[in-house]
Scaffold this active site. Structure first.
Site, PDB file in Angstrom:
ATOM      1  N   ASP A   1       0.835  -1.204   0.000  1.00  0.00           N
ATOM      2  CA  ASP A   1       0.000   0.000   0.000  1.00  0.00           C
ATOM      3  C   ASP A   1       0.874   1.260   0.000  1.00  0.00           C
ATOM      4  OD1 ASP A   1       0.828  -0.153   2.638  1.00  0.00           O
ATOM      5  OD2 ASP A   1      -1.188  -0.028   3.507  1.00  0.00           O
ATOM      6  N   SER A   2       2.218   1.061  -0.027  1.00  0.00           N
ATOM      7  CA  SER A   2       3.127   2.180  -0.288  1.00  0.00           C
ATOM      8  C   SER A   2       2.827   2.799  -1.645  1.00  0.00           C
ATOM      9  CB  SER A   2       4.585   1.701  -0.248  1.00  0.00           C
ATOM     10  OG  SER A   2       4.764   0.578  -1.093  1.00  0.00           O
TER      11      SER A   2
ATOM     12  N   ASP B   1      -1.105  -6.133   0.042  1.00  0.00           N
ATOM     13  CA  ASP B   1      -1.456  -5.500   1.319  1.00  0.00           C
ATOM     14  C   ASP B   1      -2.963  -5.287   1.462  1.00  0.00           C
ATOM     15  OD1 ASP B   1       0.896  -5.105   2.734  1.00  0.00           O
ATOM     16  OD2 ASP B   1       1.280  -3.126   1.863  1.00  0.00           O
TER      17      ASP B   1
ATOM     18  N   LYS C   1      -1.102  -9.417   3.337  1.00  0.00           N
ATOM     19  CA  LYS C   1      -0.330  -8.870   4.467  1.00  0.00           C
ATOM     20  C   LYS C   1      -1.210  -7.891   5.220  1.00  0.00           C
ATOM     21  CE  LYS C   1       3.353  -5.933   3.792  1.00  0.00           C
ATOM     22  NZ  LYS C   1       2.939  -4.680   4.454  1.00  0.00           N
TER      23      LYS C   1
ATOM     24  N   GLU D   1      -1.267  -5.275   8.911  1.00  0.00           N
ATOM     25  CA  GLU D   1      -0.412  -4.594   9.891  1.00  0.00           C
ATOM     26  C   GLU D   1      -1.041  -4.659  11.264  1.00  0.00           C
ATOM     27  OE1 GLU D   1       0.354  -0.558   8.700  1.00  0.00           O
ATOM     28  OE2 GLU D   1       1.067  -1.151   6.711  1.00  0.00           O
TER      29      GLU D   1
ATOM     30  N   GLU E   1       9.440  -3.967  10.299  1.00  0.00           N
ATOM     31  CA  GLU E   1       9.858  -2.680   9.714  1.00  0.00           C
ATOM     32  C   GLU E   1      10.426  -1.777  10.812  1.00  0.00           C
ATOM     33  OE1 GLU E   1       7.077  -0.780   7.076  1.00  0.00           O
ATOM     34  OE2 GLU E   1       8.249   1.082   7.012  1.00  0.00           O
TER      35      GLU E   1
HETATM   36  O1  KIV Z   1       3.512  -1.072   1.622  1.00  0.00           O
HETATM   37  C1  KIV Z   1       4.686  -1.434   1.541  1.00  0.00           C
HETATM   38  O2  KIV Z   1       5.384  -1.212   0.553  1.00  0.00           O
HETATM   39  C2  KIV Z   1       5.249  -2.147   2.663  1.00  0.00           C
HETATM   40  C3  KIV Z   1       6.748  -2.194   2.745  1.00  0.00           C
HETATM   41  C4  KIV Z   1       7.265  -0.902   3.231  1.00  0.00           C
HETATM   42  C5  KIV Z   1       7.222  -3.304   3.576  1.00  0.00           C
HETATM   43  O3  KIV Z   1       4.555  -2.621   3.498  1.00  0.00           O
END
Ligand code: KIV
Length: 266
Positions: free
Chosen positions: A45-46, A84, A112, A114, A181
């Site tokens: 989600d970056s 994500d 994934k 968080e 992280e």
């Molecule tokens: O969203 C993302 O790119 C991430 C990385 C920073 C690990 O979760």
């Protein structure tokens, strides 16, 4: 099935071989990353930061994640794809199931999320339903407002103890991978040794089972002009993007990245 499966990744950990993960958001980069030897493509989600230009990942929607996951799937050549779950897409169990289904049906092989030990129940229920889960611990960017900024986590002993306990609880609940992280390198090494599942690090030192970087960061592209301490610009000295990604993969596999200058102490 991808060439790289969860079993492949578990085997790499058992054999002490490093896992090279890179974020990826489209088909062309997915193909380039695969040809450069990347094991795992993370549709992070970056993308809210690097593609959409937001100052956090909070505005990213489930539709955005499904769109980019499907794009990555079309360019993928055998890598394992993780996608994500975005902010608030797993606030309830019903949402967690529906959001995970959307990403798996778009082409992810794992989702994934968080958080911490509170994720144990959703992780267990997803695993029971055939969805492999990576739990992202430490600096979890979706909680940036709670943290008061992008800060290293686990420096104080009380925080470190909590992180160790969260990692164990999530492995026991059925998480198939952890991502740490921005945690002190020594703590990340300890957690990686204490669990059987692969642990991927970003800003977590060289002793995790693998590394991940944000694609744009490692190519030296930055909207703010300031790269985080844990980033290395792999374009330096390379004549193509493909070669830069190849250099990243080699550095991860040979343990020359990250160096101590990219990590944090307690
Ligand atoms: O969203 C993302 O790119 C991430 C990385 C920073 C690990 O979760």
């Amino acid at each position: 099935m991808p060439d790289t499966t969860l079993t492949t990744l578990q085997g790499l950990k058992q054999n002490g071989e490093k896992i090279a993960m890179l974020t990826c958001y489209d088909a062309t980069f997915a193909q380039a990353a695969c040809q450069a030897g990347v094991d795992v493509l993370l549709v992070g989600d970056s993308l809210g930061n690097v593609l959409q230009g937001h100052d956090s990942t909070l505005p990213v929607s489930l539709a955005d994640m499904a769109y980019h996951t499907a794009s990555v799937k079309r360019g993928n050549q055998g890598a394992f794809i993780i996608s994500d779950l975005p902010f608030m897409a797993y606030a309830t169990l019903e949402q967690t199931f529906a959001s995970s289904a959307a990403l798996m049906q778009a082409g992810a092989h794992m989702v994934k999320l968080e958080g911490a030990a509170w994720l144990a129940e959703p992780v267990r229920l997803l695993a029971e339903r055939g969805v492999p889960v990576c739990a992202h611990l430490g600096l979890t960017p979706q909680s940036v407002n709670l943290f008061g900024g992008y800060k290293v986590q686990g420096r104080q002993e009380v925080q470190a103890r909590q992180l160790r306990a969260d990692a164990m609880a999530l492995e026991q609940a059925g998480a198939a991978m952890l991502l740490l992280e921005c945690v002190p390198s020594a703590l990340a090494a300890e957690i990686s040794q204490s669990v059987k599942i692969p642990v991927i690090g970003i800003g977590a030192g060289v002793d995790t089972d693998g590394q991940v970087l944000v694609l744009h960061d490692m190519l030296g592209l930055s909207l703010s002009g300031r790269a985080p301490k844990f980033v290395k610009n792999f374009m330096e000295g390379q004549s193509s993007i493909q070669a830069a990604i190849g250099a990243y993969v080699s550095a991860v596999k040979q343990r020359t990245f990250p160096g101590s200058e990219h990590g944090f102490t307690a």
